[in-house]
Write a protein that holds these residues in place. Structure first.
Motif, PDB file in Angstrom:
ATOM      1  N   ALA A   1     -16.109 -19.900  15.491  1.00  0.00           N
ATOM      2  CA  ALA A   1     -15.163 -19.135  16.304  1.00  0.00           C
ATOM      3  C   ALA A   1     -14.938 -17.747  15.718  1.00  0.00           C
ATOM      4  CB  ALA A   1     -13.837 -19.891  16.411  1.00  0.00           C
ATOM      5  N   ASP A   2     -14.842 -17.661  14.406  1.00  0.00           N
ATOM      6  CA  ASP A   2     -14.662 -16.362  13.753  1.00  0.00           C
ATOM      7  C   ASP A   2     -15.870 -15.461  13.988  1.00  0.00           C
ATOM      8  OD1 ASP A   2     -13.185 -14.571  11.917  1.00  0.00           O
ATOM      9  OD2 ASP A   2     -14.898 -14.931  10.608  1.00  0.00           O
TER      10      ASP A   2
ATOM     11  N   ARG B   1      -8.487 -11.574  12.943  1.00  0.00           N
ATOM     12  CA  ARG B   1      -9.602 -11.983  12.090  1.00  0.00           C
ATOM     13  C   ARG B   1      -9.233 -11.951  10.618  1.00  0.00           C
ATOM     14  NH1 ARG B   1     -15.322  -9.805  12.315  1.00  0.00           N
ATOM     15  NH2 ARG B   1     -15.686 -11.829  11.343  1.00  0.00           N
TER      16      ARG B   1
ATOM     17  N   GLU C   1     -15.623 -14.079  17.411  1.00  0.00           N
ATOM     18  CA  GLU C   1     -14.666 -12.971  17.446  1.00  0.00           C
ATOM     19  C   GLU C   1     -15.285 -11.705  16.859  1.00  0.00           C
ATOM     20  OE1 GLU C   1     -11.182 -12.754  18.446  1.00  0.00           O
ATOM     21  OE2 GLU C   1     -12.029 -14.360  19.667  1.00  0.00           O
TER      22      GLU C   1
ATOM     23  N   LYS D   1     -17.461 -10.207  19.493  1.00  0.00           N
ATOM     24  CA  LYS D   1     -16.627  -9.582  20.520  1.00  0.00           C
ATOM     25  C   LYS D   1     -16.072  -8.244  20.035  1.00  0.00           C
ATOM     26  CE  LYS D   1     -12.607 -10.494  23.444  1.00  0.00           C
ATOM     27  NZ  LYS D   1     -11.527 -11.461  23.763  1.00  0.00           N
ATOM     28  N   LEU D   2     -15.662  -8.198  18.771  1.00  0.00           N
ATOM     29  CA  LEU D   2     -15.155  -6.959  18.188  1.00  0.00           C
ATOM     30  C   LEU D   2     -16.228  -5.877  18.182  1.00  0.00           C
ATOM     31  CD1 LEU D   2     -12.947  -5.392  16.680  1.00  0.00           C
ATOM     32  CD2 LEU D   2     -13.795  -6.410  14.556  1.00  0.00           C
TER      33      LEU D   2
ATOM     34  N   TYR E   1      -7.319 -14.996  10.097  1.00  0.00           N
ATOM     35  CA  TYR E   1      -8.226 -16.120  10.304  1.00  0.00           C
ATOM     36  C   TYR E   1      -9.151 -16.305   9.103  1.00  0.00           C
ATOM     37  CZ  TYR E   1     -10.676 -19.359  13.404  1.00  0.00           C
ATOM     38  OH  TYR E   1     -11.205 -20.482  13.988  1.00  0.00           O
TER      39      TYR E   1
ATOM     40  N   ILE F   1      -7.767  -7.876  17.474  1.00  0.00           N
ATOM     41  CA  ILE F   1      -8.821  -8.771  16.968  1.00  0.00           C
ATOM     42  C   ILE F   1      -8.981  -8.604  15.470  1.00  0.00           C
ATOM     43  CG2 ILE F   1     -11.297  -9.236  17.027  1.00  0.00           C
ATOM     44  CD1 ILE F   1     -11.254  -8.614  19.991  1.00  0.00           C
TER      45      ILE F   1
ATOM     46  N   GLU G   1      -7.040  -3.703  21.903  1.00  0.00           N
ATOM     47  CA  GLU G   1      -7.673  -5.016  21.769  1.00  0.00           C
ATOM     48  C   GLU G   1      -8.436  -5.118  20.446  1.00  0.00           C
ATOM     49  OE1 GLU G   1     -10.550  -8.040  24.372  1.00  0.00           O
ATOM     50  OE2 GLU G   1     -10.198  -5.982  25.034  1.00  0.00           O
TER      51      GLU G   1
END
Length: 224
Positions: free
Chosen positions: A53-54, A108, A57, A60-61, A111, A104, A100
């Motif tokens: 999942a990280d 992160r 992300e 996506k970043l 996370y 993130i 956004e």
């Protein structure tokens, strides 16, 4: 008196529980090892899912940052071309993308710290699980030896001492049979004297030797 009986009953129950645990300690340990192994496997899967999942992300970043950079380049070109209206719309989109992006990045960061903590816990649990399973194997071997050394009951397996006694008796019987055969051989003097005379070279040899065969081959060669 009734109170004393209650105390005795609790004591007997406690001792029975301890004896039950002692008798089935290895079985209990086996089940506990299986359960801890399953729990560790679930933890590893959860950690792998968190890392995946990280990473998602992170991708996506990277996409958001690339879009913001592209829009910024285009907005500068629009301003240079006198299209401030388009540049304003681009600036609004860039601001949303940067918000956004910052969210993130912050998520992160938290996370990653949590994943590092979980990874440390799983690593420690993996080490302890390996040590537990090594200890279980050692305990199983020691328990097998302990049971082997225990005095056997009427329905239990034979001990090493009993097996060694059986082997000793079997060897004695085999030695007796060998001695009997040797005595029978000595009881046939005719066979023994015939062998002695043959070894000394008196009379024909009963057993075929290489010299005998070679002599026969020489005679055939001379005749040919």
């Amino acid at each position: 008196m009734f109170k004393l009986f209650r105390i005795l009953a609790r004591g007997a129950a406690a001792r029975a529980d301890e004896e039950f645990l002692d008798r089935h300690a290895l079985l209990i340990l086996d089940q506990q090892v299986r359960e801890t192994r399953a729990a560790l496997e679930r933890s590893r899967r959860a950690l792998a899912a968190a890392v995946a999942a990280d990473q998602a992300e992170g991708r996506k970043l990277a996409e958001i940052e690339a879009r913001a950079t592209d829009l910024e380049t285009r907005a500068v070109a629009a301003l240079a071309g006198g299209r401030e209206d388009l540049a304003r719309d681009a600036a609004q989109a860039i601001a949303e993308l940067e918000s956004e992006r910052d969210a993130i990045r912050s998520a992160r960061s938290r996370y990653e710290a949590e994943v590092a903590r979980i990874r440390s816990i799983v690593a420690d649990a993996t080490r302890r699980q390996a040590e537990l399973e090594r200890g279980r194997r050692t305990a199983a071997a020691a328990e097998a030896v302990r049971r082997m050394r225990m005095d056997p009951g009427p329905n239990e397996r034979a001990t090493l001492c009993e097996a060694e006694a059986t082997l000793k008796r079997l060897r004695e019987l085999q030695q007796e049979a060998a001695d009997t055969e040797a005595a029978l051989a000595e009881a046939e003097p005719d066979a023994d004297i015939a062998q002695r005379l043959e070894r000394e070279g008196f009379g024909p040899r009963n057993a075929t030797s290489a010299e005998t065969v070679l002599d026969r081959l020489r005679r055939r060669a001379e005749a040919a």
